[in-house]
Motif scaffolding. Structure first.
Motif, mmCIF file in Angstrom:
data_model
loop_
_atom_site.group_PDB
_atom_site.id
_atom_site.type_symbol
_atom_site.label_atom_id
_atom_site.label_comp_id
_atom_site.label_asym_id
_atom_site.label_seq_id
_atom_site.Cartn_x
_atom_site.Cartn_y
_atom_site.Cartn_z
ATOM 1 N N UNK A 69 -30.259 4.708 31.237
ATOM 2 C CA UNK A 69 -29.578 3.415 31.335
ATOM 3 C C UNK A 69 -29.871 2.811 32.707
ATOM 4 N N UNK A 70 -30.021 1.517 32.717
ATOM 5 C CA UNK A 70 -30.257 0.813 33.977
ATOM 6 C C UNK A 70 -29.030 0.953 34.871
ATOM 7 N N UNK A 71 -29.265 1.117 36.166
ATOM 8 C CA UNK A 71 -28.152 1.219 37.110
ATOM 9 C C UNK A 71 -27.341 -0.076 37.140
ATOM 10 N N UNK A 72 -28.020 -1.228 37.039
ATOM 11 C CA UNK A 72 -27.275 -2.491 37.032
ATOM 12 C C UNK A 72 -26.452 -2.636 35.756
ATOM 13 N N UNK A 73 -26.879 -2.032 34.664
ATOM 14 C CA UNK A 73 -26.088 -2.062 33.424
ATOM 15 C C UNK A 73 -24.830 -1.218 33.584
ATOM 16 N N UNK A 74 -24.966 -0.076 34.241
ATOM 17 C CA UNK A 74 -23.783 0.756 34.491
ATOM 18 C C UNK A 74 -22.743 -0.025 35.286
ATOM 19 N N UNK A 103 -33.250 -0.894 25.167
ATOM 20 C CA UNK A 103 -31.949 -0.917 25.843
ATOM 21 C C UNK A 103 -32.049 -1.693 27.155
ATOM 22 N N UNK A 104 -33.140 -1.504 27.890
ATOM 23 C CA UNK A 104 -33.313 -2.232 29.155
ATOM 24 C C UNK A 104 -33.427 -3.739 28.903
ATOM 25 N N UNK A 105 -34.220 -4.122 27.902
ATOM 26 C CA UNK A 105 -34.352 -5.543 27.560
ATOM 27 C C UNK A 105 -33.065 -6.111 26.997
ATOM 28 N N UNK A 106 -32.377 -5.300 26.212
ATOM 29 C CA UNK A 106 -31.097 -5.743 25.645
ATOM 30 C C UNK A 106 -30.066 -6.027 26.713
ATOM 31 N N UNK A 107 -30.082 -5.233 27.778
ATOM 32 C CA UNK A 107 -29.158 -5.516 28.870
ATOM 33 C C UNK A 107 -29.431 -6.890 29.466
ATOM 34 N N UNK A 108 -30.701 -7.246 29.618
ATOM 35 C CA UNK A 108 -31.034 -8.572 30.137
ATOM 36 C C UNK A 108 -30.507 -9.669 29.222
ATOM 37 N N UNK A 109 -30.566 -9.446 27.926
ATOM 38 C CA UNK A 109 -30.017 -10.410 26.956
ATOM 39 C C UNK A 109 -28.508 -10.524 27.140
ATOM 40 N N UNK A 136 -31.164 -5.462 22.345
ATOM 41 C CA UNK A 136 -32.621 -5.459 22.465
ATOM 42 C C UNK A 136 -33.304 -5.446 21.106
ATOM 43 N N UNK A 137 -32.813 -4.638 20.192
ATOM 44 C CA UNK A 137 -33.388 -4.559 18.845
ATOM 45 C C UNK A 137 -33.172 -5.870 18.092
ATOM 46 N N UNK A 138 -31.976 -6.429 18.188
ATOM 47 C CA UNK A 138 -31.661 -7.666 17.455
ATOM 48 C C UNK A 138 -32.526 -8.835 17.904
ATOM 49 N N UNK A 139 -32.894 -8.838 19.173
ATOM 50 C CA UNK A 139 -33.679 -9.954 19.717
ATOM 51 C C UNK A 139 -35.158 -9.608 19.876
ATOM 52 N N UNK A 140 -35.490 -8.329 19.718
ATOM 53 C CA UNK A 140 -36.873 -7.892 19.918
ATOM 54 C C UNK A 140 -37.280 -7.847 21.381
ATOM 55 N N UNK A 141 -36.298 -7.794 22.272
ATOM 56 C CA UNK A 141 -36.554 -7.829 23.722
ATOM 57 C C UNK A 141 -36.698 -6.424 24.291
ATOM 58 N N UNK A 142 -37.815 -6.201 24.960
ATOM 59 C CA UNK A 142 -38.061 -4.946 25.666
ATOM 60 C C UNK A 142 -38.285 -5.268 27.141
ATOM 61 N N UNK A 143 -37.956 -4.302 27.991
ATOM 62 C CA UNK A 143 -38.210 -4.472 29.419
ATOM 63 C C UNK A 143 -38.577 -3.131 30.026
#
Length: 164
Positions: free
Chosen positions: A7-12, A120-126, A37-44
């Motif tokens: 998990x991203x530290x900023x997400x925590x 998960x990383x991209x989903x956090x950005x969303x 991330x899955x719903x939007x297709x966003x990866x990071x």
């Protein structure tokens, strides 16, 4: 040892209030990020030193959903690559790279876990940049907005798929 979910530290930090009061495991935060991330297709891609190791298996409360989560992941990966389900050779080749039936806890290969983490990383950005104006402070408000935005993202993707 198999590759862990990260998990991203900023997400925590962003989920701090919910993690302290409502979430039983840190994987709960990861789950919401992954689903966005899955719903939007966003990866990071996020540097490893900006993430924290979670676990190398699906925690018990997610055990009954692990096949569904892996299926959502595989479906999205194939879609990202433009591989149709009828293209058996391509489907088999990609799935073979992402799955490891001998991997305890999640049946993903190390490459599979790395790609899973990217959603998960991209989903956090969303979550942070598009779905929420501020970090969550109450589970009830978070879940209401999350469900509304998730439904909208799924509906948008279905509409786009119908056009193609």
């Amino acid at each position: 040892m198999s590759q862990p979910f990260r998990i991203r530290d900023d997400a925590k930090k962003w989920f701090k209030a919910l993690r302290e009061r409502d979430f039983r495991v840190d994987f709960d935060s990861f789950y919401f990020c992954f689903m966005a991330g899955i719903a939007t297709g966003k990866k990071a891609q996020v540097p490893k030193d900006e993430t924290s190791e979670l676990v190398s298996y699906f925690p018990e409360r997610y055990g009954s959903r692990k096949q569904l989560l892996v299926a959502l992941f595989l479906t999205q990966e194939l879609a990202d690559l433009g591989i149709e389900m009828g293209e058996k050779k391509d489907v088999h080749s990609k799935i073979k790279k992402l799955l490891d039936p001998d991997s305890p806890g999640h049946h993903l290969s190390d490459d599979g876990v790395r790609e899973f983490n990217k959603y998960a990383h991209g989903g956090f950005e969303i979550l942070r940049d598009e779905w929420f104006d501020d970090r969550p402070r109450s589970l009830e408000t978070f879940l209401r907005i999350f469900k509304q935005e998730l439904d909208a993202a799924i509906s948008k993707r279905q509409s786009l798929e119908a056009l193609t």
